[in-house]
Write an enzyme that holds these catalytic residues in place. Structure first.
Site: not given
Ligand code: NAP
Length: 246
Positions: A144, A157
């Site tokens: 990120s 984070y």
């Molecule tokens: P999200 O919609 O919250 O999805 C997160 C995923 O991680 C879900 O599929 C969740 O599945 C899984 N997860 C969380 N805890 C877990 C656990 N204990 N065991 C197994 N799976 C787990 O997040 P996103 O926005 O798609 O983010 C994806 C990645 O991109 C992350 O690493 C985030 O930090 C990074 N990122 C996102 C953004 C943004 O703006 N969205 C920006 C920069 C970086 P379950 O809850 O079903 O387990």
């Protein structure tokens, strides 16, 4: 789609929703057999239905990444079934809490470190020998912009993402002479549940969708990628090089 991942075995964590769901779906459409991991079975089943109806294949792994022995078992199961892994996308992550660094509850700190850092390391440890068996292993670890921005209240984070980038850089230097390419990815602000929790006042429609962002990440797993130990900035559409003090 171009079948650029035909016959490849691709593990994607956090595949039940958001960016990981779309990466898994699009990698399957490129011909990969996707191993889709997360806790929420409903999200994985929906993904499986979509992949199957587009003619692709997936293996579902409902697993909580705090289960470190489970991560070890997963590596063993992949070895037994396929003998190698071609693509690893360590995408699952938690925001933790936005808070002054001195006010964070110990439990929240530890849980976020466990999922974002310890589980990522454990996954790397579990699948590194399998990625080395591939003739074009590709590892992507989701980071990120927060890792570098030093924004107030984002310290927890940010620390987890900086730790992930540090592991990526060392791992890349350890594997530089192999076909394996190891990179971090900064997807940029994306319209997902995590972003909505982080920025509740923001209009999600101003952000790119997970589908759009995933389409820019999937090619990083293709055979022709030569970069390693870098961060791919999705918004800028290019690899950034770290400053290496030496
Ligand atoms: P999200 O919609 O919250 O999805 C997160 C995923 O991680 C879900 O599929 C969740 O599945 C899984 N997860 C969380 N805890 C877990 C656990 N204990 N065991 C197994 N799976 C787990 O997040 P996103 O926005 O798609 O983010 C994806 C990645 O991109 C992350 O690493 C985030 O930090 C990074 N990122 C996102 C953004 C943004 O703006 N969205 C920006 C920069 C970086 P379950 O809850 O079903 O387990």
């Amino acid at each position: 789609m171009t079948d650029r991942l035909k016959g490849r075995i691709a593990l994607v964590t956090g595949a039940s929703r958001g960016i990981g769901y779309q990466i898994a779906k699009q990698m399957a459409a490129e011909g990969a057999h996707v191993i889709a991991l997360s806790r929420t079975v409903g999200g994985l089943e929906e993904l499986d239905d979509e992949i199957k109806s587009a003619g692709g294949t997936a293996t579902l792994v409902p697993l909580d990444l705090t289960d470190m022995a489970g991560i070890d078992r997963l590596g063993g199961a992949i070895k037994e079934r396929w003998g190698k892994l071609d693509v690893m996308v360590a995408n699952a992550g938690l925001l933790g809490v936005l808070s002054p660094i001195g006010h964070i509850e110990a439990k929240t700190f530890e849980q976020t470190m466990t999922v974002n850092v310890t589980a990522t390391w454990r996954l790397i440890r579990s699948v590194d020998p399998l990625l080395r068996e591939s003739d074009a292993g590709r590892a992507l670890v989701m980071s990120s912009g927060a890792a570098h921005s030093a924004k107030a209240f984002w310290g927890l984070y940010a620390a987890t993402k900086a730790a992930c980038e540090a592991m990526v850089r060392s791992w890349a230097n350890e594997t530089m002479n192999l076909p394996l390419r190891v990179n971090a990815v900064n997807p940029g602000a994306t319209r997902t549940r995590m972003r909505a929790i982080a920025m509740p006042g923001e209009d999600p429609k101003t952000l790119p969708t997970a589908r759009e962002v995933a389409a820019k990440i999937v090619p990083l797993a293709f055979d022709d990628v030569t970069e390693t130990g870098k961060i791919y900035d999705v918004r800028e559409g290019r690899f950034l090089t770290y400053q290496n003090p030496s």
